[in-house]
Design a protein around this motif. Structure first.
Motif, short mmCIF file in Angstrom:
data_model
loop_
_atom_site.label_atom_id
_atom_site.label_comp_id
_atom_site.label_asym_id
_atom_site.label_seq_id
_atom_site.Cartn_x
_atom_site.Cartn_y
_atom_site.Cartn_z
N LYS A 52 0.67 -0.66 -0.10
CA LYS A 52 -0.07 -0.14 -0.27
C LYS A 52 1.21 1.24 -0.31
O LYS A 52 1.57 1.51 0.88
CB LYS A 52 -0.84 0.00 1.29
CG LYS A 52 -2.04 1.20 1.33
CD LYS A 52 -2.82 1.45 2.19
CE LYS A 52 -3.89 1.78 2.20
NZ LYS A 52 -5.11 1.92 4.06
N ASN A 103 1.90 5.26 0.94
CA ASN A 103 1.58 5.88 1.85
C ASN A 103 1.53 7.30 1.35
O ASN A 103 2.99 7.20 0.69
CB ASN A 103 2.22 5.87 2.86
CG ASN A 103 2.34 3.83 3.38
OD1 ASN A 103 1.23 4.23 4.31
ND2 ASN A 103 3.20 3.03 3.15
N THR A 130 5.31 10.16 -1.73
CA THR A 130 5.30 8.92 -1.49
C THR A 130 6.16 7.70 -1.11
O THR A 130 7.16 7.56 -1.92
CB THR A 130 3.45 8.35 -3.27
OG1 THR A 130 4.65 7.78 -3.70
CG2 THR A 130 1.97 9.10 -3.16
N LYS A 145 6.11 2.48 5.78
CA LYS A 145 5.42 3.97 6.62
C LYS A 145 6.76 4.18 7.33
O LYS A 145 6.64 5.92 7.83
CB LYS A 145 5.16 2.41 8.11
CG LYS A 145 3.46 3.44 7.87
CD LYS A 145 2.85 2.11 8.79
CE LYS A 145 0.81 2.80 8.65
NZ LYS A 145 0.43 2.33 9.14
N MET A 162 7.24 7.31 5.70
CA MET A 162 6.54 8.23 5.38
C MET A 162 7.10 9.22 6.81
O MET A 162 7.07 10.33 6.86
CB MET A 162 5.08 7.53 5.76
CG MET A 162 3.97 8.38 4.78
SD MET A 162 4.68 10.60 4.11
CE MET A 162 4.34 9.10 2.17
#
Length: 108
Positions: A26, A28, A36, A40, A43
């Motif tokens: 996915k 982020n 992007t 995680k 990010m």
């Protein structure tokens, strides 16, 4: 479908994206800009550039850093650690960039 940094990224009708790193991946999206990442932790580190959060604290002084890497680099000021050695002379440096500048002196 669109390309980002050499990878195919698919956009679905619900707004989610697939970066091509497996069905469970996915992307982020930064809430402050267009950055992007699929990681995680990357990010979280990126968001600190917008918020100014500096959670890493020096144990020797009031200095704070946004990354653990930057804090470890700063701590060398206090400890005197110089892990980067010149292979041509006894010079030692606390930062890799200082050693790289020093090595240029050997070329002239």
């Amino acid at each position: 479908m669109w390309y980002r940094k050499g990878r195919i990224v698919e956009a679905y009708s619900d707004g989610s994206r697939n970066s091509g790193r497996g069905a469970g991946s996915k992307v982020n999206q930064c809430p402050y800009c267009n950055h992007t990442t699929v990681r995680k932790d990357h990010m979280s580190k990126h968001i600190r550039t917008h918020t100014g959060e500096k959670p890493f604290v020096c144990t020797h002084c009031p200095h704070r850093s946004a990354t653990k890497y930057a804090l470890n680099k700063h701590i060398r000021i206090h400890t005197g650690e110089k892990p980067y050695n010149c292979s041509l002379c006894p010079y030692r440096a606390s930062q890799k960039s200082a050693l790289q500048c020093h090595l240029l002196k050997h070329k002239t």
